[in-house]
Design an enzyme around this catalytic site. Structure first.
Site, PDB file in Angstrom:
ATOM      1  N   GLU A 158       0.818  -1.212   0.000  1.00 30.62           N
ATOM      2  CA  GLU A 158       0.000   0.000   0.000  1.00 30.62           C
ATOM      3  C   GLU A 158       0.858   1.272   0.000  1.00 30.62           C
ATOM      4  O   GLU A 158       0.624   2.214   0.763  1.00 30.62           O
ATOM      5  CB  GLU A 158      -0.959  -0.001   1.202  1.00 30.62           C
ATOM      6  CG  GLU A 158      -2.064  -1.028   1.081  1.00 30.62           C
ATOM      7  CD  GLU A 158      -3.173  -0.843   2.114  1.00 30.62           C
ATOM      8  OE1 GLU A 158      -4.336  -1.077   1.763  1.00 30.62           O
ATOM      9  OE2 GLU A 158      -2.869  -0.460   3.256  1.00 30.62           O
ATOM     10  N   GLU A 232      -6.755  -7.380  -1.040  1.00 32.96           N
ATOM     11  CA  GLU A 232      -7.227  -7.539   0.332  1.00 32.96           C
ATOM     12  C   GLU A 232      -8.721  -7.271   0.351  1.00 32.96           C
ATOM     13  O   GLU A 232      -9.143  -6.117   0.184  1.00 32.96           O
ATOM     14  CB  GLU A 232      -6.526  -6.572   1.299  1.00 32.96           C
ATOM     15  CG  GLU A 232      -5.058  -6.840   1.531  1.00 32.96           C
ATOM     16  CD  GLU A 232      -4.459  -5.886   2.570  1.00 32.96           C
ATOM     17  OE1 GLU A 232      -5.236  -5.125   3.193  1.00 32.96           O
ATOM     18  OE2 GLU A 232      -3.237  -5.896   2.733  1.00 32.96           O
TER      19      GLU A 232
END
Length: 582
Positions: A158, A232
């Site tokens: 991320e 995710e």
């Protein structure tokens, strides 16, 4: 093992169309004796792949130390996944977030006051290269290109939520390639960060927990060709101290998963099984207010903290069965649990009476940080002499994260980072009284710019406006309690270790409940379970069955404040993770 390829908008394995149906399973949050059980339950739910982060800070706790053994034996975990017929997605960081201490970055990086983490700072890059150079060689033979189960490897984590330094991500991708990683590389980011976190020539995946169609559309807008994948899928969430236990309705989560899979996209559930942030390994968030995460990483996942299937497990299994072959087996039964109510902790060891066995004081003019002391986790005890008597005002530039203040051994108050507290009024009985501040690292920040999170007392300490100098800083990492001198249970003042014994016929999982206790840590047979705190929401600690042994067992509780007079704990079959948002 087959090799993953990207062909047009699809994944293929040895030329055959393939959809990744994965789930998060962090080997470092699960007792190694339970790895095979959790992997089997992943396959039985219909997963064909598991993913795991890799915590740099545990594998390389000091610059000259590298561990790949016991509960950190990642090659063994990967081999067990392969034996279960599962593929693996590897997420080695170097940064992982994961609600894990420091996002997985080792604290010794912060001993350099000028280092810039997650950047092209040569000091950071040299450390990353040294880490990868030790981590990756034992894993190369486990890549799918060499017959192993590892299908793909993630580049950082991320990054678009942190920065937009394309050169840094490209550098990490090139480093993985240079060190022998020849399976596909991928990134993962939230929809609004996809552009900032992308690496040209590397597959982008998107993270979300709802509005699946919208999230996948954002990924397609960013990446016109290539497989669609939710890196995710947040089917639950984590808890913080002082909050509520977060849960998500199983039916609603299953509907979102159904929407996602109906598009033909691949998915990785975050989490399939959360596990536990044992010891001092929980992370924290700091979005203008510091918020430490609890010990349990149950995450309201399909498999709960003790590895038992939940209603969400059954709901997800039924959804997956619409799109893939699910093993024709009954739902796994919950594991047996051990119980023992009213265990008396009959011996005590006051922390201040046992300091020589716990750490060596280091003198300096100003307090030293944990990083300056070469310490990762735990506590630091700071001591100085008060030069005056009477009422005084004590001011501290930064408390990281919670300081219990004592004068001549008597508690006079607490300073908490979470409450933005920097000053306390107290009375010095005499010139020459001893001031002590016991400072707890409650978890380094794991997300955002706050990852530069040094611990202890930072900056200046002032007494009535004048700097107080002449300190000792004593690291208390609490790696071992073996040298503590326990005596009877006479009333004590200040932090105290309390110890008791209980018998076990057949070891099994259980949960420590601590009604009447305030704040501290628990060990069973020397295994550090983690933190407890009466503020909740979590009110029990998970004990893996393999930690217990037939016959006599030992439990030790460090109580930082005060416990009820009976000083008993219970081992129960069920956890108490606190009230929910519903």
């Amino acid at each position: 093992m087959p090799v993953l390829q990207i062909e047009g908008d699809d994944f293929t394995l040895d030329g055959e169309p393939f959809r990744i149906i994965s789930g998060g399973l962090h080997y470092f949050r699960v007792h190694p004796d339970h790895w095979a059980d959790r992997l089997r339950k992943a396959r039985l739910m219909g997963l064909n792949t598991v993913e795991t982060y890799v915590p740099w800070n545990l594998h390389q706790p000091r610059p000259d130390t590298f561990r790949l053994d016991a509960g950190l034996d990642l090659p063994a975990f990967v081999d067990l996944a392969a034996a279960e017929g599962l593929h693996v997605l590897l997420r080695p960081g170097p940064y992982i977030c994961a609600e894990w201490e420091g996002g997985g970055l080792p604290s010794w990086l912060l001993a350099d006051p000028d280092i810039r983490l997650r950047s092209q700072d040569p000091k950071y890059l040299d450390a990353v290269e040294g880490y990868f150079a030790q981590l990756l060689p034992p894993l190369l033979d486990r890549l799918a290109t060499r017959g192993g189960p590892v299908l793909a490897v993630q580049v950082d984590n991320e990054y678009g939520a942190y920065d937009d330094d394309a050169a840094h991500l490209a550098h990490l991708a090139e480093l993985l390639r240079r060190l022998g990683v020849d399976v596909p590389l991928f990134t993962c980011d939230q929809p609004s960060d996809l552009g900032r976190g992308a690496v040209p020539g590397t597959l982008a995946t998107v993270n979300f927990g709802s509005h699946s169609l919208r999230g996948l559309a954002a990924l397609r807008a960013h990446q016109p060709t290539g497989p669609l994948m939710c890196g995710e899928f947040w089917n639950g969430w984590f808890d913080r101290w002082g909050g509520r236990h977060v849960v998500r309705d199983p039916g609603q989560a299953a509907e979102e998963l159904d929407d996602l899979l109906s598009t033909g996209a691949s998915v990785s559930l975050y989490m399939f099984h959360g596990g536990t942030s044992f010891g001092f390994t929980n992370g924290a968030n700091d979005k203008h207010t510091y918020r430490p995460t609890v010990t349990s990483y149950d995450y309201d996942a399909p498999l709960d903290e003790a590895g038992d299937p939940t209603e969400k497990y059954d709901a997800f299994r039924k959804v997956i069965a619409k799109y893939a072959t699910v093993p024709a087996a009954p739902l796994p039964d919950p594991a047996a649990k051990f119980t023992a109510p009213g265990i008396a902790l009959t011996e005590s060891a006051p922390l201040f009476d046992n300091l020589p066995s716990l750490g060596v004081p280091v003198p300096s003019e100003r307090p030293l940080t944990m990083e300056q002391l070469g310490q990762d986790f735990g506590f630091v005890l700071y001591e100085a002499v008060l030069p005056v008597d009477g009422p005084v005002l004590l001011e501290v530039d930064e408390v990281r994260d919670r300081a219990q203040v004592f004068v001549d051994g008597q508690p006079v108050g607490v300073l908490e980072r979470e409450n933005h507290e920097h000053a306390i009024a107290l009375t010095s009985p005499r010139a020459g009284s001893v001031l002590r501040l016991l400072v707890e690292n409650q978890g380094r920040v794991n997300y955002g710019p706050g990852i530069h999170d040094r611990k202890g007392l930072l900056g200046h300490v002032r007494l009535n406006g004048a700097e107080l100098t002449g300190w000792t800083s004593r690291p208390l990492p609490l790696h071992s309690l073996d040298e503590l001198a326990f005596t009877g249970t006479a009333p004590t003042v200040g932090p105290t270790f309390h110890r008791g014994a209980f018998d076990v016929d057949v070891p099994a999982d259980t949960f420590v409940h601590l009604p009447g206790w305030t704040k501290g840590n628990v060990w069973v047979n020397g295994f550090h379970l983690g933190r407890f705190w009466s503020r909740g929401p979590q009110r029990s600690l998970y004990v893996p069955g393999p930690v217990l042994r037939p016959g006599s067992n030992e439990i030790t509780v460090l109580e930082l404040h005060a416990a009820h007079l009976a000083r008993t704990v219970d081992l129960r079959a069920e956890p108490d993770l606190g009230p929910t948002d519903e």
